[in-house]
Write a protein that holds these residues in place. Sequence first.
Motif, PDB file in Angstrom:
ATOM      1  N   GLY A 300      39.452  12.982  51.617  1.00 30.84           N
ATOM      2  CA  GLY A 300      40.449  13.080  50.561  1.00 30.84           C
ATOM      3  C   GLY A 300      41.756  13.690  51.028  1.00 30.84           C
ATOM      4  N   LYS A 301      41.823  14.037  52.314  1.00 28.82           N
ATOM      5  CA  LYS A 301      43.048  14.634  52.855  1.00 28.82           C
ATOM      6  C   LYS A 301      44.207  13.640  52.832  1.00 28.82           C
ATOM      7  CE  LYS A 301      44.892  16.998  56.946  1.00 28.82           C
ATOM      8  NZ  LYS A 301      44.593  17.477  58.321  1.00 28.82           N
ATOM      9  N   LEU A 302      43.886  12.351  53.082  1.00 24.16           N
ATOM     10  CA  LEU A 302      44.913  11.301  53.035  1.00 24.16           C
ATOM     11  C   LEU A 302      44.946  10.701  51.635  1.00 24.16           C
ATOM     12  CD1 LEU A 302      46.971   9.441  54.499  1.00 24.16           C
ATOM     13  CD2 LEU A 302      45.062   7.903  54.961  1.00 24.16           C
ATOM     14  N   ARG A 303      46.098  10.737  50.998  1.00 17.25           N
ATOM     15  CA  ARG A 303      46.210  10.253  49.632  1.00 17.25           C
ATOM     16  C   ARG A 303      46.836   8.876  49.520  1.00 17.25           C
ATOM     17  NH1 ARG A 303      45.374  14.621  46.143  1.00 17.25           N
ATOM     18  NH2 ARG A 303      43.779  15.881  47.187  1.00 17.25           N
ATOM     19  N   GLU A 304      47.809   8.566  50.389  1.00 22.59           N
ATOM     20  CA  GLU A 304      48.512   7.282  50.333  1.00 22.59           C
ATOM     21  C   GLU A 304      48.853   6.830  51.751  1.00 22.59           C
ATOM     22  OE1 GLU A 304      51.976   7.354  47.684  1.00 22.59           O
ATOM     23  OE2 GLU A 304      51.184   9.182  46.768  1.00 22.59           O
ATOM     24  N   ALA A 305      49.062   5.547  51.899  1.00 23.40           N
ATOM     25  CA  ALA A 305      49.598   4.992  53.137  1.00 23.40           C
ATOM     26  C   ALA A 305      50.469   3.807  52.763  1.00 23.40           C
ATOM     27  CB  ALA A 305      48.478   4.552  54.089  1.00 23.40           C
ATOM     28  N   PHE A 306      51.546   3.631  53.511  1.00 22.84           N
ATOM     29  CA  PHE A 306      52.407   2.490  53.220  1.00 22.84           C
ATOM     30  C   PHE A 306      53.087   2.002  54.491  1.00 22.84           C
ATOM     31  CE2 PHE A 306      55.044   6.270  52.361  1.00 22.84           C
ATOM     32  CZ  PHE A 306      56.218   5.998  53.057  1.00 22.84           C
ATOM     33  N   GLN A 328      39.034   2.143  51.455  1.00 21.97           N
ATOM     34  CA  GLN A 328      40.145   2.006  50.516  1.00 21.97           C
ATOM     35  C   GLN A 328      40.935   3.311  50.459  1.00 21.97           C
ATOM     36  OE1 GLN A 328      39.405   1.070  46.300  1.00 21.97           O
ATOM     37  NE2 GLN A 328      39.741  -1.086  46.806  1.00 21.97           N
ATOM     38  N   ILE A 329      42.245   3.178  50.219  1.00 23.17           N
ATOM     39  CA  ILE A 329      43.118   4.346  50.125  1.00 23.17           C
ATOM     40  C   ILE A 329      43.628   4.464  48.691  1.00 23.17           C
ATOM     41  CG2 ILE A 329      45.251   5.412  50.968  1.00 23.17           C
ATOM     42  CD1 ILE A 329      44.895   3.712  53.527  1.00 23.17           C
ATOM     43  N   GLY A 330      43.491   5.654  48.120  1.00 29.11           N
ATOM     44  CA  GLY A 330      44.029   5.896  46.783  1.00 29.11           C
ATOM     45  C   GLY A 330      43.490   4.982  45.720  1.00 29.11           C
ATOM     46  N   GLY A 335      50.476   4.606  45.320  1.00 24.34           N
ATOM     47  CA  GLY A 335      50.564   6.016  44.976  1.00 24.34           C
ATOM     48  C   GLY A 335      51.952   6.434  44.529  1.00 24.34           C
ATOM     49  N   PRO A 336      52.058   7.634  43.945  1.00 25.06           N
ATOM     50  CA  PRO A 336      53.334   8.096  43.397  1.00 25.06           C
ATOM     51  C   PRO A 336      54.421   8.333  44.444  1.00 25.06           C
ATOM     52  CG  PRO A 336      51.673   9.838  43.304  1.00 25.06           C
ATOM     53  CD  PRO A 336      50.957   8.582  43.663  1.00 25.06           C
ATOM     54  N   VAL A 337      54.057   8.842  45.608  1.00 24.77           N
ATOM     55  CA  VAL A 337      55.069   9.091  46.645  1.00 24.77           C
ATOM     56  C   VAL A 337      55.616   7.769  47.166  1.00 24.77           C
ATOM     57  CG1 VAL A 337      55.528  10.105  48.913  1.00 24.77           C
ATOM     58  CG2 VAL A 337      54.049  11.313  47.285  1.00 24.77           C
ATOM     59  N   THR A 338      54.711   6.817  47.418  1.00 24.01           N
ATOM     60  CA  THR A 338      55.132   5.483  47.857  1.00 24.01           C
ATOM     61  C   THR A 338      56.071   4.857  46.833  1.00 24.01           C
ATOM     62  OG1 THR A 338      53.028   5.163  49.013  1.00 24.01           O
ATOM     63  CG2 THR A 338      54.322   3.189  48.531  1.00 24.01           C
ATOM     64  N   THR A 339      55.686   4.925  45.572  1.00 29.70           N
ATOM     65  CA  THR A 339      56.500   4.348  44.496  1.00 29.70           C
ATOM     66  C   THR A 339      57.872   5.007  44.424  1.00 29.70           C
ATOM     67  OG1 THR A 339      54.514   3.822  43.197  1.00 29.70           O
ATOM     68  CG2 THR A 339      56.618   3.941  42.001  1.00 29.70           C
ATOM     69  N   ARG A 340      57.887   6.323  44.511  1.00 32.32           N
ATOM     70  CA  ARG A 340      59.144   7.065  44.387  1.00 32.32           C
ATOM     71  C   ARG A 340      60.093   6.782  45.539  1.00 32.32           C
ATOM     72  NH1 ARG A 340      56.863  11.581  43.803  1.00 32.32           N
ATOM     73  NH2 ARG A 340      57.440  12.689  45.721  1.00 32.32           N
TER      74      ARG A 340
END
Length: 366
Positions: A300-306, A328-330, A335-340
């Motif tokens: 769970g340390k990794l939340r998003e990847a893009f 699978q990721i997220g 995820g919110p950071v990717t979206t932002r």
Amino acid sequence: MQAETALTFDIKPNQTPLAEADRLKAFESLGFGTLFSDHMAVIRWSSDKGWHSPEVTARAPFPIDPASSVLHYAQEIFEGMKAYRSADGRVVLFRPEENARRFNESARRMAMPELPEAAFLDAVEKLVRIDAKWIPEGEGSLYLRPFMFASETFLGVRPSKEYIFCVIASPVGPYFKGGAKPVKIWVSEHYTRAARGGTGAAKCGGNYAASLIAQAEAAENGCDQVVFLDAAEQRWVEELGGMNVFFVMEDGSIVTPPLGGTILPGITRKSLISLARDEGITVHEKPYSFEEWQADVASGKLREAFACGTAAVVAAIGTVKFSGGEFQIGGGETGPVTTRLRQALVSIQRGQSNDKHGWIRAISGI
């Protein structure tokens, strides 16, 4: 390096442009890189004349001799960039000076002549100006492909003494079918993209040719893209077939593989790092192994990847497949950071938000 005089383009409008009705009809189903505008910009180089004969003319095939050196020794480089219609109606480019600079870095690595940055920018702007009607409305854009190839007729193994620089344009929609949904990635464990001392940091066609068999393997496994590991240890994550990659951790920090000669210095990558740091996000440019990737997802340390690049902009990575399984990721969602970060970048590119970095270059006369 010899001094170059200012170049004055000869403008030769296409006498048989695509009919407006046909162009608008084609805009209804835009793909990526399949439809092209009416014109192209061309500059030639020879060892005795330097850069000469600049023109904007009707898009047409080049007459190529079978012994043209590019066909045998692959001296070829290119760039990818876009023209947008901004919120206030202007036509703008995003950080084109960075493309001009990187183009010359690629030229140096491939033993090709450097094109004065002013000439690069002038060629791009003149083509966009004459083909401005080819810029789609809405979320579309005009993809620009500046490229250069060796055109001397000879079969000796040495740098060519003649080159052609050209810019063509293609109105485009989304790079990935299905829009901005998370993509599936295949981890290549048999093929590598680049090795230290090679051409990995240059934007040359050979790098992409070498990636196609791995991309085909990805498609066979139901994936949209392939991600490559390093050539030396087959352990460290480097980049996708045509995009850089980022990892968002649980503490809010971001990790991205460092530049070091094997990874293309992406302009989108560079911009996202700046935007993230503007938000106070810590960005670590450091090696990240595939083993860490798997372990960090499991814990769970990794939340998003893009992934990111000019063509796709920013694409969330939802599923990662490899010969030993998949994960699978997220939850497979963006995820919110990717979206932002994607929204922050796109808003600047399209003139919808404050461009405090001065990244937008408006094209006058349109």
